[in-house]
Write a protein that holds these residues in place. Structure first.
Motif, PDB file in Angstrom:
ATOM      1  N   SER A 119       0.805  -1.228   0.000  1.00  0.00           N
ATOM      2  CA  SER A 119       0.000   0.000   0.000  1.00  0.00           C
ATOM      3  C   SER A 119       0.833   1.271   0.000  1.00  0.00           C
ATOM      4  O   SER A 119       0.281   2.375   0.041  1.00  0.00           O
ATOM      5  CB  SER A 119      -0.968   0.035   1.195  1.00  0.00           C
TER       6      SER A 119
ATOM      7  N   HIS B 287      -6.209   4.441  -6.592  1.00  0.00           N
ATOM      8  CA  HIS B 287      -5.551   3.794  -7.732  1.00  0.00           C
ATOM      9  C   HIS B 287      -5.154   4.863  -8.746  1.00  0.00           C
ATOM     10  O   HIS B 287      -5.992   5.663  -9.179  1.00  0.00           O
ATOM     11  CB  HIS B 287      -6.484   2.779  -8.387  1.00  0.00           C
TER      12      HIS B 287
ATOM     13  N   GLU C 195      -5.057  -3.588  -3.137  1.00  0.00           N
ATOM     14  CA  GLU C 195      -4.423  -2.664  -2.196  1.00  0.00           C
ATOM     15  C   GLU C 195      -4.292  -1.322  -2.904  1.00  0.00           C
ATOM     16  O   GLU C 195      -4.396  -1.250  -4.135  1.00  0.00           O
ATOM     17  CB  GLU C 195      -3.040  -3.179  -1.774  1.00  0.00           C
ATOM     18  N   PRO C 196      -4.097  -0.220  -2.170  1.00  0.00           N
ATOM     19  CA  PRO C 196      -3.871   1.061  -2.843  1.00  0.00           C
ATOM     20  C   PRO C 196      -2.702   0.953  -3.818  1.00  0.00           C
ATOM     21  O   PRO C 196      -1.675   0.335  -3.518  1.00  0.00           O
ATOM     22  CB  PRO C 196      -3.547   2.009  -1.682  1.00  0.00           C
TER      23      PRO C 196
ATOM     24  N   LEU D 192     -10.470   1.672  -3.251  1.00  0.00           N
ATOM     25  CA  LEU D 192      -9.059   1.893  -2.957  1.00  0.00           C
ATOM     26  C   LEU D 192      -8.478   2.932  -3.907  1.00  0.00           C
ATOM     27  O   LEU D 192      -8.879   3.036  -5.066  1.00  0.00           O
ATOM     28  CB  LEU D 192      -8.272   0.582  -3.095  1.00  0.00           C
TER      29      LEU D 192
END
Length: 325
Positions: free
Chosen positions: A115, A195, A278-279, A193
């Motif tokens: 992340s 992106h 995840e980010p 999330l």
């Protein structure tokens, strides 16, 4: 300008075409090297039929260029086998002609980052098949530069979008085209999330900068783009442009793997699904602080992309053209 100042672009795909337009707009003489002549290529542009995987052919086609841009890609289902030979051919051409090599890369080589935002000094620690392929290709470029055989500048970008961009992206037809048509957007992973998405005109502008500014030589650069938001926030901007809510149909990882038993592309996408679990944030501070330019604001980029998809839908079909004539 003299022949020695030619900017040669290997690859006339979606990013390659945008780069060609950018270089021509800068007043630079451009040579396009591809297997087939791009549709609509202006007559003033020098096009040469080239098999980039053949080092001799690539070198002959690029002779006289001062800068070579590597914007090639390979079929996604055959990426690890087909892509490295293409780069090796372009690398050989740059070594033998003495041209600066500007190479476009994606972010596969980093692998999961826990992340944390991606910066250029991150190790290439990917463990996926395509990630290791990308890392090995990068290492080949860096090794050639370290040995003094070639001058390079590497530009990296994330998932891309833009006017005319329909395939090879998680957006494109599955998001923009669906939204314009009033359908749900098909998306992989968690849309809530953060992106980073790269806008193709920004990628082209960034690559052109790397090919025209000596400060770029020898470096790895994260190319500028719109601000990073969540995918759901991006879809809200799309909804504002199309004038109606855009629902999201997210494909779970298990479903992707199941679909991959019958769909080769889905099987390949499943390998990279960590990018949406995840980010996934690209840090472009190094580029912006060096060259003083930033990417296109996200609302403007989304607006231009939606407008293109809407205009495509309004364009008459060939049969309609005939009926009107």
């Amino acid at each position: 300008m003299s022949e020695e100042q030619v900017h040669a672009v290997f690859g006339a795909g979606q990013v390659g075409r945008a780069l060609i337009t950018r270089l021509v707009g800068l007043g630079l003489p451009v040579r396009v090297l591809s297997r087939q002549r791009p549709v609509g290529l202006a007559d003033v542009i020098d096009w040469r039929e080239t098999d980039a995987a053949d080092p001799e052919a690539a070198t002959e086609a690029a002779t006289g260029a001062s800068v070579i841009y590597q914007c090639l890609n390979a079929p996604y289902t055959d990426w690890p086998q087909s892509f490295p030979p293409l780069q090796r051919g372009v690398l050989a051409a740059a070594e033998r002609t003495g041209a600066l090599l500007v190479s476009l890369e994606n972010l596969y080589g980093y692998g999961p980052t826990g992340s944390e935002p991606m910066t250029e000094d991150l190790p290439l620690s990917a463990m996926t098949v395509k990630g290791r392929t990308r890392a090995t290709m990068t290492q080949e470029l860096l090794a050639a530069a370290e040995a003094g055989r070639v001058r390079i500048a590497i530009g990296r970008a994330s998932d891309f979008f833009g006017a005319g961009i329909t395939t090879g992206t998680t957006l494109g037809e599955r998001v923009f085209a669906n939204a314009v048509a009033g359908k749900r957007a098909d998306f992989i992973g968690n849309p809530d999330l953060a992106h980073t998405y790269s806008y193709v005109p920004d990628i082209a502008a960034g690559l052109a900068t790397l090919g025209n500014d000596e400060r770029a030589v020898g470096g790895v650069w994260h190319l500028p783009g719109p601000e990073t938001v969540t995918t759901r926030a991006l879809l809200e901007l799309v909804a504002g442009e199309v004038g109606h809510p855009v629902g999201v149909r997210s494909v779970p990882k298990l479903a992707m793997r199941a679909l991959g038993l019958f769909n080769p592309t889905m099987r390949e996408l499943a390998e990279m699904s960590y990018e949406f679990d995840e980010p996934f944030v690209l840090d472009t501070t190094k580029y912006r602080s060096t060259f003083g330019t930033a990417g296109t604001p996200l609302p403007a980029a989304i607006g231009a992309t939606v407008a293109w998809y809407q205009s495509r839908n309004r364009a008459p079909r060939p049969s309609e053209e005939g009926a009107r004539s």
